[in-house]
Structures are given as C-alpha cells and as structure tokens.
Design a protein around this motif. Sequence first.
Motif, PDB file in Angstrom:
ATOM      1  N   VAL A 186       0.877  -1.174   0.000  1.00 56.26           N
ATOM      2  CA  VAL A 186       0.000   0.000   0.000  1.00 56.26           C
ATOM      3  C   VAL A 186       0.913   1.222   0.000  1.00 56.26           C
ATOM      4  O   VAL A 186       1.867   1.282   0.770  1.00 56.26           O
ATOM      5  CB  VAL A 186      -0.915   0.002   1.239  1.00 56.26           C
ATOM      6  N   VAL A 187       0.653   2.153  -0.908  1.00 55.60           N
ATOM      7  CA  VAL A 187       1.466   3.363  -1.008  1.00 55.60           C
ATOM      8  C   VAL A 187       0.669   4.550  -0.479  1.00 55.60           C
ATOM      9  O   VAL A 187      -0.490   4.749  -0.843  1.00 55.60           O
ATOM     10  CB  VAL A 187       1.897   3.629  -2.467  1.00 55.60           C
ATOM     11  N   MET A 188       1.315   5.330   0.392  1.00 56.43           N
ATOM     12  CA  MET A 188       0.679   6.519   0.984  1.00 56.43           C
ATOM     13  C   MET A 188       1.365   7.754   0.422  1.00 56.43           C
ATOM     14  O   MET A 188       2.595   7.829   0.384  1.00 56.43           O
ATOM     15  CB  MET A 188       0.804   6.478   2.513  1.00 56.43           C
ATOM     16  N   ALA A 189       0.592   8.725  -0.043  1.00 56.96           N
ATOM     17  CA  ALA A 189       1.159   9.913  -0.701  1.00 56.96           C
ATOM     18  C   ALA A 189       0.302  11.137  -0.411  1.00 56.96           C
ATOM     19  O   ALA A 189      -0.836  11.043   0.046  1.00 56.96           O
ATOM     20  CB  ALA A 189       1.254   9.671  -2.211  1.00 56.96           C
ATOM     21  N   SER A 190       0.894  12.302  -0.672  1.00 55.31           N
ATOM     22  CA  SER A 190       0.178  13.568  -0.457  1.00 55.31           C
ATOM     23  C   SER A 190       0.445  14.585  -1.559  1.00 55.31           C
ATOM     24  O   SER A 190      -0.014  15.721  -1.475  1.00 55.31           O
ATOM     25  CB  SER A 190       0.640  14.233   0.866  1.00 55.31           C
ATOM     26  N   GLY A 191       1.295  14.176  -2.546  1.00 53.44           N
ATOM     27  CA  GLY A 191       1.774  15.214  -3.460  1.00 53.44           C
ATOM     28  C   GLY A 191       1.594  14.864  -4.922  1.00 53.44           C
ATOM     29  O   GLY A 191       0.545  14.358  -5.327  1.00 53.44           O
ATOM     30  N   ASP A 237      -3.904  11.743   2.192  1.00 54.82           N
ATOM     31  CA  ASP A 237      -4.497  12.509   3.301  1.00 54.82           C
ATOM     32  C   ASP A 237      -5.090  13.808   2.798  1.00 54.82           C
ATOM     33  O   ASP A 237      -5.497  14.658   3.608  1.00 54.82           O
ATOM     34  CB  ASP A 237      -3.422  12.792   4.369  1.00 54.82           C
ATOM     35  N   ARG A 238      -5.125  13.999   1.500  1.00 57.89           N
ATOM     36  CA  ARG A 238      -5.656  15.249   0.909  1.00 57.89           C
ATOM     37  C   ARG A 238      -5.953  15.003  -0.561  1.00 57.89           C
ATOM     38  O   ARG A 238      -5.529  13.986  -1.110  1.00 57.89           O
ATOM     39  CB  ARG A 238      -4.642  16.374   1.055  1.00 57.89           C
ATOM     40  N   ASP A 239      -6.646  15.941  -1.159  1.00 59.06           N
ATOM     41  CA  ASP A 239      -6.854  15.867  -2.613  1.00 59.06           C
ATOM     42  C   ASP A 239      -5.512  16.199  -3.254  1.00 59.06           C
ATOM     43  O   ASP A 239      -4.940  17.259  -2.991  1.00 59.06           O
ATOM     44  CB  ASP A 239      -7.917  16.888  -3.050  1.00 59.06           C
ATOM     45  N   CYS A 240      -5.008  15.283  -4.069  1.00 61.12           N
ATOM     46  CA  CYS A 240      -3.674  15.510  -4.649  1.00 61.12           C
ATOM     47  C   CYS A 240      -3.541  14.666  -5.927  1.00 61.12           C
ATOM     48  O   CYS A 240      -4.369  13.794  -6.199  1.00 61.12           O
ATOM     49  CB  CYS A 240      -2.573  15.119  -3.661  1.00 61.12           C
ATOM     50  N   ARG A 241      -2.495  14.936  -6.667  1.00 62.20           N
ATOM     51  CA  ARG A 241      -2.256  14.238  -7.939  1.00 62.20           C
ATOM     52  C   ARG A 241      -2.156  12.734  -7.711  1.00 62.20           C
ATOM     53  O   ARG A 241      -2.636  11.932  -8.517  1.00 62.20           O
ATOM     54  CB  ARG A 241      -0.969  14.774  -8.567  1.00 62.20           C
ATOM     55  N   ALA A 242      -1.575  12.339  -6.593  1.00 58.62           N
ATOM     56  CA  ALA A 242      -1.446  10.898  -6.304  1.00 58.62           C
ATOM     57  C   ALA A 242      -2.830  10.234  -6.252  1.00 58.62           C
ATOM     58  O   ALA A 242      -3.023   9.125  -6.778  1.00 58.62           O
ATOM     59  CB  ALA A 242      -0.700  10.697  -4.994  1.00 58.62           C
ATOM     60  N   GLY A 243      -3.793  10.934  -5.680  1.00 60.19           N
ATOM     61  CA  GLY A 243      -5.154  10.379  -5.625  1.00 60.19           C
ATOM     62  C   GLY A 243      -5.756  10.262  -7.010  1.00 60.19           C
ATOM     63  O   GLY A 243      -6.424   9.286  -7.346  1.00 60.19           O
ATOM     64  N   GLU A 244      -5.465  11.255  -7.867  1.00 64.50           N
ATOM     65  CA  GLU A 244      -5.969  11.216  -9.250  1.00 64.50           C
ATOM     66  C   GLU A 244      -5.350  10.040 -10.014  1.00 64.50           C
ATOM     67  O   GLU A 244      -6.016   9.373 -10.810  1.00 64.50           O
ATOM     68  CB  GLU A 244      -5.633  12.531  -9.968  1.00 64.50           C
ATOM     69  N   ILE A 245      -4.096   9.755  -9.725  1.00 61.96           N
ATOM     70  CA  ILE A 245      -3.415   8.636 -10.402  1.00 61.96           C
ATOM     71  C   ILE A 245      -4.116   7.328 -10.053  1.00 61.96           C
ATOM     72  O   ILE A 245      -4.335   6.469 -10.899  1.00 61.96           O
ATOM     73  CB  ILE A 245      -1.925   8.595 -10.006  1.00 61.96           C
ATOM     74  N   ALA A 246      -4.515   7.197  -8.795  1.00 61.56           N
ATOM     75  CA  ALA A 246      -5.235   5.987  -8.371  1.00 61.56           C
ATOM     76  C   ALA A 246      -6.508   5.830  -9.201  1.00 61.56           C
ATOM     77  O   ALA A 246      -6.782   4.756  -9.753  1.00 61.56           O
ATOM     78  CB  ALA A 246      -5.573   6.070  -6.893  1.00 61.56           C
ATOM     79  N   ALA A 247      -7.256   6.922  -9.317  1.00 63.92           N
ATOM     80  CA  ALA A 247      -8.520   6.868 -10.073  1.00 63.92           C
ATOM     81  C   ALA A 247      -8.242   6.517 -11.537  1.00 63.92           C
ATOM     82  O   ALA A 247      -8.885   5.631 -12.113  1.00 63.92           O
ATOM     83  CB  ALA A 247      -9.220   8.211  -9.970  1.00 63.92           C
ATOM     84  N   GLU A 248      -7.233   7.156 -12.125  1.00 58.32           N
ATOM     85  CA  GLU A 248      -6.899   6.905 -13.543  1.00 58.32           C
ATOM     86  C   GLU A 248      -6.492   5.456 -13.778  1.00 58.32           C
ATOM     87  O   GLU A 248      -6.781   4.874 -14.818  1.00 58.32           O
ATOM     88  CB  GLU A 248      -5.746   7.823 -13.992  1.00 58.32           C
ATOM     89  N   ARG A 249      -5.848   4.862 -12.755  1.00 61.44           N
ATOM     90  CA  ARG A 249      -5.315   3.509 -12.952  1.00 61.44           C
ATOM     91  C   ARG A 249      -6.243   2.440 -12.373  1.00 61.44           C
ATOM     92  O   ARG A 249      -5.919   1.258 -12.387  1.00 61.44           O
ATOM     93  CB  ARG A 249      -3.927   3.389 -12.318  1.00 61.44           C
ATOM     94  N   GLY A 250      -7.379   2.899 -11.825  1.00 59.06           N
ATOM     95  CA  GLY A 250      -8.330   1.927 -11.281  1.00 59.06           C
ATOM     96  C   GLY A 250      -7.789   1.187 -10.070  1.00 59.06           C
ATOM     97  O   GLY A 250      -8.130   0.025  -9.812  1.00 59.06           O
ATOM     98  N   ILE A 251      -6.946   1.858  -9.312  1.00 57.72           N
ATOM     99  CA  ILE A 251      -6.401   1.248  -8.092  1.00 57.72           C
ATOM    100  C   ILE A 251      -7.210   1.768  -6.911  1.00 57.72           C
ATOM    101  O   ILE A 251      -7.495   2.969  -6.832  1.00 57.72           O
ATOM    102  CB  ILE A 251      -4.910   1.617  -7.919  1.00 57.72           C
ATOM    103  N   PRO A 252      -7.619   0.880  -5.998  1.00 52.28           N
ATOM    104  CA  PRO A 252      -8.403   1.327  -4.830  1.00 52.28           C
ATOM    105  C   PRO A 252      -7.739   2.504  -4.133  1.00 52.28           C
ATOM    106  O   PRO A 252      -6.521   2.524  -3.942  1.00 52.28           O
ATOM    107  CB  PRO A 252      -8.427   0.086  -3.938  1.00 52.28           C
ATOM    108  N   LEU A 253      -8.553   3.476  -3.785  1.00 53.11           N
ATOM    109  CA  LEU A 253      -8.054   4.711  -3.166  1.00 53.11           C
ATOM    110  C   LEU A 253      -8.729   4.925  -1.820  1.00 53.11           C
ATOM    111  O   LEU A 253      -9.958   4.815  -1.710  1.00 53.11           O
ATOM    112  CB  LEU A 253      -8.345   5.906  -4.082  1.00 53.11           C
ATOM    113  N   VAL A 254      -7.897   5.228  -0.829  1.00 56.11           N
ATOM    114  CA  VAL A 254      -8.409   5.614   0.490  1.00 56.11           C
ATOM    115  C   VAL A 254      -8.031   7.071   0.701  1.00 56.11           C
ATOM    116  O   VAL A 254      -6.858   7.434   0.557  1.00 56.11           O
ATOM    117  CB  VAL A 254      -7.779   4.744   1.608  1.00 56.11           C
ATOM    118  N   VAL A 255      -9.035   7.909   0.985  1.00 55.06           N
ATOM    119  CA  VAL A 255      -8.771   9.312   1.319  1.00 55.06           C
ATOM    120  C   VAL A 255      -9.079   9.474   2.804  1.00 55.06           C
ATOM    121  O   VAL A 255     -10.215   9.236   3.236  1.00 55.06           O
ATOM    122  CB  VAL A 255      -9.649  10.262   0.482  1.00 55.06           C
TER     123      VAL A 255
END
Length: 198
Positions: free
Chosen positions: A4-9, A36-54
């Motif tokens: 699991v990868v955790m990111a904010s940037g 832990d915030r709306d960020c590009r890393a979260g968008e990458i998860a959505a684009e790649r269809g990888i489960p995202l936890v915010v």
Amino acid sequence: ASVVVMASGTGSLLEALLARADEPQSPFAVTAIVVDRDCRAGEIAAERGIPLVVCKLRDHADRDAWDTALRDHVAALAPDWVVTAGFMKILGDRFLGRFAGRIVNSHPALLPAFPGAHGVADALAYGVKLTGTTVHLVDSGVDTGPVLAQTAVPVEVDDTEESLHERIKSVERVLLADVVTDLVTRGVVIDGRKAYIP
Ligand code: GRF
C-alpha cells in the motif's frame, strides 16, 4: 507481495513504484493508494483503477482519531508492506504499532542530515555540496528509522529548491523501487539502529 502506497503530493514516487510493479517479474503489486488530501497521487489511483483511500485529518475529531481511522483503513487492506512516498503527515502510535517494521519511507536528504518536511531547502540553505536520498524504515521519530539505502546527489551552484529536488527525485524513484523489490523478496534484518536486506 502486496504494497500500500501513501502519498500527499505529485505522486512521482508513486508512479515509479507502479511502473516497477507492472514489470512482468515484479514480486510486488500496489494494491491500494492512501492519501491525506486531494492531490495528484489520488488522481493517479482513479486513472489507474487502483483502490483509493482518502483519510483527511480535518474529517476527524483530532489527530488520534485520524491515526486510528488510517490504521483501520490500511489494516483492512492487509498489506505486506506500507510505503510512504511523499506522505506529508507524521504517522501516529496506533498506525506505527500496527505496521511496525513494515513501513518504508523515502526522504530527500542524506539522513541524519536535514530531517523533516524541508530537507531539500535545508540542505540548499546550509550550502552542502552533496545531498541525496535516504530510504529507511519508519519508527516513532521523524525520519529517524533504520537506514536501508542511500544515494548521493551533487548540489549545483545555481540550484533552486526545485532543481535540486528534481535531481534528487530522479535517483530517489529508482532507489525506492529497488529497495521495495528487494524487501518484499528478502525481508530485512534489524539490529538496533542498523538494518540490512540479507
Ligand atoms: C519526495 O522527494 C519524497 O522524498 C518527499 O516528497 C517528495 C514526494 O514527491 N517526502 P512526489 O509527491 O512523489 O512527486
């Protein structure tokens, strides 16, 4: 192995891990991304269809509640390893207790020099000629866990924080992917402050 990868940037380290995980012989998969915030890393998860936890601090009563929620979210994913790749929060005791010894962080300086959230700017301001990146296990301190690997990077006279950070990131993303690959297959031996991958 599941990571699991955790990111904010901007998620450049995340993207390097995803690329490595996609290689045919890769021994690990990124099974979820936590932000832990709306960020590009979260968008990458959505684009790649990888489960995202915010899991945002402001959505919880206080830091302890946030730490507990984060622990429970990640525990439900049951990862073998957790990688903080530009995650800009200090993990609390509950989270650390649950995943002790299995959290890997990448820091853009040669620890123990320049720990904390401004390691690149601090190295530049100090005037060092060499800085770099450190991949280490996370303990209860700030960037104080056992060191797994480091790569040095020269500081150029005309560097800005951005140019220096980009140079650091160019080696950091390779080192982090290499260390995660080795860790999931060979594990780690910890002897007090020292750690090494057998
Ligand atoms: C990396 O240099 C990491 O070491 C630091 O923040 C940066 C994250 O970059 N903590 P990105 O968000 O992965 O592009």
